[in-house]
Structures are given as structure tokens and as C-alpha cells.
Design a protein around this motif. Sequence first.
Motif, PDB file in Angstrom:
ATOM      1  N   UNK A   1      -2.023 -39.411   0.229  1.00  0.00           N
ATOM      2  CA  UNK A   1      -1.554 -38.168  -0.396  1.00  0.00           C
ATOM      3  C   UNK A   1      -2.104 -36.952   0.350  1.00  0.00           C
ATOM      4  N   UNK A   2      -1.317 -35.891   0.360  1.00  0.00           N
ATOM      5  CA  UNK A   2      -1.790 -34.620   0.916  1.00  0.00           C
ATOM      6  C   UNK A   2      -1.881 -33.580  -0.192  1.00  0.00           C
ATOM      7  N   UNK A   3      -2.969 -32.820  -0.162  1.00  0.00           N
ATOM      8  CA  UNK A   3      -3.180 -31.784  -1.175  1.00  0.00           C
ATOM      9  C   UNK A   3      -3.378 -30.453  -0.460  1.00  0.00           C
ATOM     10  N   UNK A   4      -2.539 -29.482  -0.786  1.00  0.00           N
ATOM     11  CA  UNK A   4      -2.587 -28.184  -0.112  1.00  0.00           C
ATOM     12  C   UNK A   4      -3.635 -27.289  -0.773  1.00  0.00           C
ATOM     13  N   UNK A   5      -4.539 -26.798   0.061  1.00  0.00           N
ATOM     14  CA  UNK A   5      -5.626 -25.935  -0.423  1.00  0.00           C
ATOM     15  C   UNK A   5      -5.643 -24.653   0.409  1.00  0.00           C
ATOM     16  N   UNK A   6      -5.301 -23.511  -0.194  1.00  0.00           N
ATOM     17  CA  UNK A   6      -5.396 -22.246   0.553  1.00  0.00           C
ATOM     18  C   UNK A   6      -6.862 -21.910   0.848  1.00  0.00           C
TER      19      UNK A   6
ATOM     20  N   UNK B   1       1.319 -33.912  -2.469  1.00  0.00           N
ATOM     21  CA  UNK B   1       1.274 -34.251  -3.895  1.00  0.00           C
ATOM     22  C   UNK B   1       0.952 -33.029  -4.750  1.00  0.00           C
ATOM     23  N   UNK B   2       0.204 -32.083  -4.190  1.00  0.00           N
ATOM     24  CA  UNK B   2      -0.247 -30.977  -5.034  1.00  0.00           C
ATOM     25  C   UNK B   2      -0.615 -29.743  -4.225  1.00  0.00           C
TER      26      UNK B   2
ATOM     27  N   UNK C   1      12.191 -27.927  -7.643  1.00  0.00           N
ATOM     28  CA  UNK C   1      12.870 -29.191  -7.354  1.00  0.00           C
ATOM     29  C   UNK C   1      12.029 -30.183  -6.582  1.00  0.00           C
ATOM     30  N   UNK C   2      10.803 -29.817  -6.227  1.00  0.00           N
ATOM     31  CA  UNK C   2       9.952 -30.739  -5.466  1.00  0.00           C
ATOM     32  C   UNK C   2       8.947 -31.410  -6.400  1.00  0.00           C
ATOM     33  N   UNK C   3       8.606 -32.647  -6.059  1.00  0.00           N
ATOM     34  CA  UNK C   3       7.671 -33.409  -6.878  1.00  0.00           C
ATOM     35  C   UNK C   3       6.237 -33.075  -6.458  1.00  0.00           C
ATOM     36  N   UNK C   4       5.851 -31.826  -6.702  1.00  0.00           N
ATOM     37  CA  UNK C   4       4.518 -31.351  -6.305  1.00  0.00           C
ATOM     38  C   UNK C   4       3.830 -30.750  -7.534  1.00  0.00           C
ATOM     39  N   UNK C   5       2.610 -31.231  -7.792  1.00  0.00           N
ATOM     40  CA  UNK C   5       1.837 -30.727  -8.930  1.00  0.00           C
ATOM     41  C   UNK C   5       1.141 -29.438  -8.512  1.00  0.00           C
ATOM     42  N   UNK C   6       1.059 -28.482  -9.418  1.00  0.00           N
ATOM     43  CA  UNK C   6       0.277 -27.268  -9.156  1.00  0.00           C
ATOM     44  C   UNK C   6      -0.946 -27.305 -10.054  1.00  0.00           C
TER      45      UNK C   6
END
Length: 397
Positions: free
Chosen positions: A115-120, A165-166, A194-199
Motif C-alpha cells: 500500500x502507498x500512503x500520501x503524506x504532505x 490507499x490513503x 470516485x477513487x478508492x482512497x481514504x482521507x
Amino acid sequence: MKVAERTKKIKPSPTLAISAKANRMRAEGINVLSFGAGEPDFDTPGNIKEAAIRAIEEGFTKYTAVEGIDELKTAIIDKFRKDNNLSYEKSQIVVSCGAKHSLYNITQALFEKGDEVIIPAPYWVSYLDMVLLTDATPVVIETDEDGGFKITATQLENAITGATRALILNSPSNPTGAVYSHNELTSLAEVLAGKDIVIISDDIYEKILYHDSSFCNIAGINDEIRSKTIVVNGVSKTYAMTGWRIGYAAGPAEVISEVVKIQSQNTSNPTSIAQKAAVEALLGDQQMTVHMVEEFRKRRDYIVCALNAIHGIECTNPTGAFYVFPRVSALFGKAAGGRTISDSTALSAYLLDEVQVAVVPGSAFGSDGHIRLSYATSMETIREGIERIGKALRALA
Ligand SMILES: *Cc1c(COP(=O)(O)O)cnc(C)c1O
């Protein structure tokens, strides 16, 4: 003794480490001025303390429901409705031992290898390590002063892959104090539609705001986004209750139930008496927070101005939280007494050793060109501390 590989992926919280070192120096009788603290310097209000004392006297000192007592969950639901115009059922709320604990359990419930998790970035120190502990991959989006330390829709779009994922959002931000506006969140929401991405929205500094426009959470943008958002908040920062360890999360019931399951196998419930105190914090008089934010604002105005008057430092004006994140990269390469300032860690060590001022290196937050100073400390400390920093930096050549 052999220890698990996962221990090698992470580091101890650098902010707690700086505070510990400053405390050790103080115990040795050294007059250390600390800008390291990540907590309000105000005392927990009396009405909140009394609620805890009452709980003890009434014998409310046993295990509670793992996910928190009904009374507190109801108070949290009321808070979300009143402050954020968000409605939740009790099955969508979990109370943890601090917001950090909620975040940890959420990452454990959601992420795994691949999984990839985006972190600013600049980011709060724990997000990266929490994600690493799940074996997922943090994907960092860099921001700087030019964009107000906020990611743009284009940056977000470019960071998303099939494995995303998030996204972890933190507004107002620790360490930069940046606050996302309704418009900015709307454009991020458009990318996520529309994307399966959790915030995961970490709102812990929601009430520590210095501009007139009200706080905005991405969950409020539209129903689709809300159904994918987990909001994390707590009483630590708003009510000067860091030691009580009460935080909470709200989101889809099917995720919250997994978070509760994980919590049931590590801490069980958060402290019973602290939960009673948190009920009083949320339902009782809110004046103390207003007063605290007024004080923070005065200190912010002073510290931003004083830092910018020092040659080599450039500090933007934060609109929330209680930190400044000045750029110090202009000082890199300079030296004093045979000591070269190569990066933010070297600069922080120089300030601590030479003038006994504790700051946190920006590298801890994913931005080496900066240092973080907390102004949750007395005006007197701020005045003298900035004076010492000025003196130390003038000695560099
Ligand atoms: C302080 C802080 C937390 C953790 O708060 P606790 O409720 O005390 O665990 C979470 N996120 C950010 C950004 C913080 O600064």
C-alpha cells in the motif's frame, strides 16, 4: 538479544527526544530555554480537573467499554454536529489514549505491504513511522513557502498510483501552522472523487486558529468524500490536556469496528477518569480555549517579527497551531568556533550547546531547510530565547 526487524524501520519521536535532552540539561542546573514543547503551557481548566476528581470519588475507576463510554461518545457526536456540521452514529466513534493512539490503530487497521500512503511534507513526525510500521510505503509530497506549505490538486493527482490507499491531511499543520481553506479542500476533493482512497484528517489544532474564517474539514465538502474520511481529533491541544491521553476518531463504522478490535488487544479502554474529564471539556465552558488562543496570537505576532529581524532567518506567518517553521537554509555552510552548520540538525545542536536554546530540526518533519519553534511557552522565554538565537547566529561567518 535479537529484536524484530520492524524496530529498525523507525526512530524515537525526535520532538520528545529534544524535550528530554533539554530537561536533562535543566536538571544539571543549566538555564535552557525550550522551544521544543508540542503542548500548551497552560494548565488544564479547573472544571475539567474537578470532573476527574468527582469520577475518582464516585468510584468510576474500573474498565470501561473499549471504544469509550457512551456519555463521551455522545459528547463527541454533539461536538461534530455543532462545530463541523458532521453527523455520526455511536458505531462510528472510537475514543483512544490520545489522538496519536487513534492514528496508530487506524494505520494498523488500514494499511499493509504494497500500500502507498500520501503524506504532505512538512509532516507531523509520527505519520511516517506509523505507516512504516504497517509495512506500507509513505509517499511524501513536498511543499514550501511558495505554496503556503500546502499541496495542490495537481501535486496530489501526480502522487496517486494504483497502490494509493490513503492521504493524511493535517490542518492546521504541525509544524508549519498552514491551514487549508474551503476552496483548497474542494480542489483536493475533486481529485479524490470516485477513487478508492481514504482521507485521514488530523484536526487536533482545529480550535487554534488566528484568522476569522472558520475551520474547514474535507469531510464537509460532499457526502462521497465524507464516506471516505476518518476524522481524528482530541482534547490534548484544545483544552491543555496532553497528559490525560484522550483522543478520538470518527469514520465509516466498518473501519472503526476494526480500530476498536485492535484497541481491544493493546490498551483496552482509555483511562476511565480521563474520559469523564473529556466529557466536561467538550460540554463545559469553552472560554479558556478562547483566552489561550488570544495569548498564542500575541506570541505568534511577536516571534514571527523577531525571527524575521535576524539575518539568515525567514519566517512565514502561521495561521494556526502554536509553531513557527522558519527557513534557515541561508545559514548552511557557515561556521563558528570550528563548527560548521551543515544542516538543520547541526544548527539545532549548535543552538543548544552554544546558547542553551532547544529547537527541533526541520529534518524531523521532512524539511531540512527549516527549524521548528513552539511558542507554547511564556513571552519572557520567547523574548530571551530569540535574543540568544540572534546572538548565536551573528557569531556565524
Ligand atoms: C499533538 C499532536 C497529536 C497527538 O495528540 P494526542 O491526542 O496528545 O495524542 C496528533 N497530531 C498532531 C499533528 C499533533 O501535533
